[in-house]
Motif scaffolding. Structure first.
Motif, PDB file in Angstrom:
ATOM      1  N   TYR A 147       0.829  -1.349   0.035  1.00  0.00           N
ATOM      2  CA  TYR A 147      -0.119  -0.157   0.065  1.00  0.00           C
ATOM      3  C   TYR A 147       0.824   1.313  -0.016  1.00  0.00           C
ATOM      4  O   TYR A 147       1.987   1.142   0.236  1.00  0.00           O
ATOM      5  N   PHE A 153      -3.672   6.187 -16.347  1.00  0.00           N
ATOM      6  CA  PHE A 153      -2.374   5.827 -15.192  1.00  0.00           C
ATOM      7  C   PHE A 153      -2.132   4.167 -15.221  1.00  0.00           C
ATOM      8  O   PHE A 153      -0.978   4.048 -15.457  1.00  0.00           O
ATOM      9  N   LEU A 190      -5.423   9.329  -4.808  1.00  0.00           N
ATOM     10  CA  LEU A 190      -6.456   8.683  -4.569  1.00  0.00           C
ATOM     11  C   LEU A 190      -6.915   9.074  -2.897  1.00  0.00           C
ATOM     12  O   LEU A 190      -7.855   8.454  -2.232  1.00  0.00           O
TER      13      LEU A 190
HETATM   14  C1  S3P Z   1      -1.369   4.423  -5.920  1.00  0.00           C
HETATM   15  C2  S3P Z   1      -0.132   4.554  -5.374  1.00  0.00           C
HETATM   16  C3  S3P Z   1       0.918   5.645  -5.674  1.00  0.00           C
HETATM   17  C4  S3P Z   1       0.774   5.872  -7.295  1.00  0.00           C
HETATM   18  C5  S3P Z   1      -0.586   6.414  -7.502  1.00  0.00           C
HETATM   19  C6  S3P Z   1      -1.697   5.381  -7.186  1.00  0.00           C
HETATM   20  C7  S3P Z   1      -2.454   3.329  -5.465  1.00  0.00           C
HETATM   21  O1  S3P Z   1       2.202   4.990  -5.504  1.00  0.00           O
HETATM   22  O2  S3P Z   1       0.983   4.905  -8.005  1.00  0.00           O
HETATM   23  O3  S3P Z   1      -0.940   7.628  -6.699  1.00  0.00           O
HETATM   24  O4  S3P Z   1      -3.499   3.083  -6.124  1.00  0.00           O
HETATM   25  O5  S3P Z   1      -2.266   2.939  -4.504  1.00  0.00           O
HETATM   26  P1  S3P Z   1       2.833   4.928  -4.056  1.00  0.00           P
HETATM   27  O6  S3P Z   1       2.290   3.389  -3.409  1.00  0.00           O
HETATM   28  O7  S3P Z   1       4.315   4.640  -4.237  1.00  0.00           O
HETATM   29  O8  S3P Z   1       2.287   5.857  -3.098  1.00  0.00           O
END
Ligand code: S3P
Length: 176
Positions: free
Chosen positions: A9, A56, A120
């Motif tokens: 996470y 994304f 998020l």
């Molecule tokens: C996300 C985690 C983020 C990044 C984006 C979405 C997610 O990365 O990929 O904001 O869905 O849990 P980190 O786990 O490095 O914060």
């Protein structure tokens, strides 16, 4: 040594542990969030705002395929949502030994309070943020478990100790 892929996470310490592993082993380091930001030349929050989450997620899957295609060798730190998409889990496994950094809700809430970089978790109060983290974590847990070869609890463990634990696991698993 086989590649090490870190999942978990947001706020579970993937980036810091990946850096420590890279320093200890001399292996190359790739952070999927950073790589996407570099290729897109914009922040993840801007990608979410302009193109939406699905765009994304498509970039994440495309990057995993590219790393496999290129035969990338090293340590890979992934975005927290990477294992959620069904298509990504076998790709992660093909890329290397997948380690789930498992962190409790209290630690995550503490680390993510005041963080403005995760789209998020934006627009939440301190109390609603905790609930949101708990709810997302419960929903994602089966994907994290299915994607991983090993689970490492991270609460109250230093980055350095986590990196050592992972390297010990890699040697015991005899997967050099
Ligand atoms: C996300 C985690 C983020 C990044 C984006 C979405 C997610 O990365 O990929 O904001 O869905 O849990 P980190 O786990 O490095 O914060």
């Amino acid at each position: 040594m086989k590649n090490i892929v870190l999942i978990g996470y947001m706020g579970s310490g993937k980036s810091s542990v990946a850096k420590a592993l890279s320093v200890k082993t001399g292996m190359k380091l790739l952070d999927t969030d950073q790589q996407i930001e570099k290729e897109e030349n914009r922040r993840i929050s801007d990608i979410f705002a302009a193109d939406g989450e699905q765009a994304f997620r498509d970039m994440e899957t495309a990057l995993l395929k590219k790393l496999l295609n290129d035969g990338f060798q090293g340590i890979i730190s992934t975005g927290g949502g990477m294992p959620v998409r069904d298509e990504n889990r076998p790709l992660l496994k093909q890329l290397g030994q997948v380690i789930y950094l498992k962190t409790g809700v209290d630690t995550l809430t503490m680390r993510l309070t005041g963080d403005g970089s995760r789209p998020l978790l934006q627009g939440e109060t301190a109390e609603s943020k905790r609930r949101k983290i708990e709810e997302m974590l419960t929903r994602r847990e089966p994907s994290y478990m299915e994607a991983s070869d090993a689970v490492i609890p991270t609460d109250d463990v230093t980055t350095d100790a986590l990196a050592d634990e992972i390297l010990l696991y890699m040697s015991y698993a005899d997967i050099d």
